[in-house]
Motif scaffolding. Structure first.
Motif, PDB file in Angstrom:
ATOM      1  N   SER A 161       0.896-100.170 -59.881  1.00 15.81           N
ATOM      2  CA  SER A 161       0.047-101.386 -59.391  1.00 15.81           C
ATOM      3  C   SER A 161       1.691-101.590 -58.143  1.00 15.81           C
ATOM      4  O   SER A 161       0.755-102.802 -57.081  1.00 15.81           O
ATOM      5  CB  SER A 161       0.058-102.661 -60.022  1.00 15.81           C
ATOM      6  N   THR A 162       2.634-101.748 -58.643  1.00 15.45           N
ATOM      7  CA  THR A 162       2.908-101.842 -56.883  1.00 15.45           C
ATOM      8  C   THR A 162       3.518-101.238 -56.252  1.00 15.45           C
ATOM      9  O   THR A 162       4.049-101.226 -55.419  1.00 15.45           O
ATOM     10  CB  THR A 162       4.477-101.721 -58.064  1.00 15.45           C
ATOM     11  N   SER A 164       0.661 -99.037 -53.575  1.00 18.14           N
ATOM     12  CA  SER A 164      -0.179 -98.866 -52.141  1.00 18.14           C
ATOM     13  C   SER A 164       0.009 -97.365 -51.187  1.00 18.14           C
ATOM     14  O   SER A 164       0.489 -97.494 -50.363  1.00 18.14           O
ATOM     15  CB  SER A 164      -1.093 -99.502 -51.734  1.00 18.14           C
ATOM     16  N   CYS A 182       3.429-102.968 -52.430  1.00 21.78           N
ATOM     17  CA  CYS A 182       1.562-103.602 -52.159  1.00 21.78           C
ATOM     18  C   CYS A 182       2.030-104.918 -52.285  1.00 21.78           C
ATOM     19  O   CYS A 182       0.840-104.837 -51.064  1.00 21.78           O
ATOM     20  CB  CYS A 182       1.120-103.835 -54.213  1.00 21.78           C
TER      21      CYS A 182
END
Length: 190
Positions: A161-162, A164, A182
């Protein structure tokens, strides 16, 4: 035998000291740096080259203007080769060699942030190990890019999630994927 393609040390040959090392081909490195330099100015960037092998990616970045690089590898023979390659370039003041696994290095990095992270793990690195490395990279990536090199046939990358994803390209049997923090991609789209 790989070589530095451009910049201060252009043409310098690099030793491959370990049989376990799979150097990024000159062709892929040339394309990768052309794409990279079209997006960012390498000048004064801080770079980390995980699974460094010969150190070609980190040394290429410093040769082209990055301020410093850390070359990380756990293979003792590769580390010896990295030290020889750094010395051959006269880069001891700007390039540091660390004998450690990528995860151990990143865990010990504290609050350190890097502008550019190269991650070129062995093609047979287990997906869960890669996921762990990528999650740790996300904690240390500044406003630049993570550049991940994998086999073309490797399973799709599962990004933490950190990070992209930004770009994916194929060069023969090699897949190169880029990601950014991100928080940086959110800022760019705001």
């Amino acid at each position: 035998m790989p070589r530095i393609i451009a910049g201060e040390w252009g043409g310098r040959r690099l030793v491959v000291a370990s049989d376990a090392t799979r150097p990024t081909s000159d062709r892929v490195r040339e394309a990768l740096f052309a794409a990279l330099e079209s997006r960012v100015d390498l000048t004064d960037m801080t770079v980390v080259d995980l699974f460094a092998g010969t150190g070609a990616l980190g040394l290429e970045a410093v040769s082209r203007g990055a301020a410093s690089a850390v070359l990380v590898d756990a293979d003792r023979r590769a580390v010896d080769g990295l030290k020889r390659n750094v010395a051959a370039c006269g880069a001891e003041q700007r390039v540091r060699v660390v004998a450690a696994t990528a995860t151990d290095f990143l865990r010990a990095a504290g609050e350190q942030r890097y502008d550019l992270v190269f991650c070129d793990p062995p093609y047979d690195l287990a997906d869960d190990e890669l996921a762990q490395v990528l999650a740790l990279v996300g904690e240390h990536l500044g406003d630049g890019y993570l550049v991940l090199e994998r086999a073309k046939r490797a399973a799709p990358t599962v990004w933490p999630s950190t990070l992209s994803p930004v770009l994916a390209k194929r060069y023969g049997d090699t897949r190169v994927e880029w990601a950014q923090s991100c928080s940086d991609s959110d800022a760019a789209t705001s």
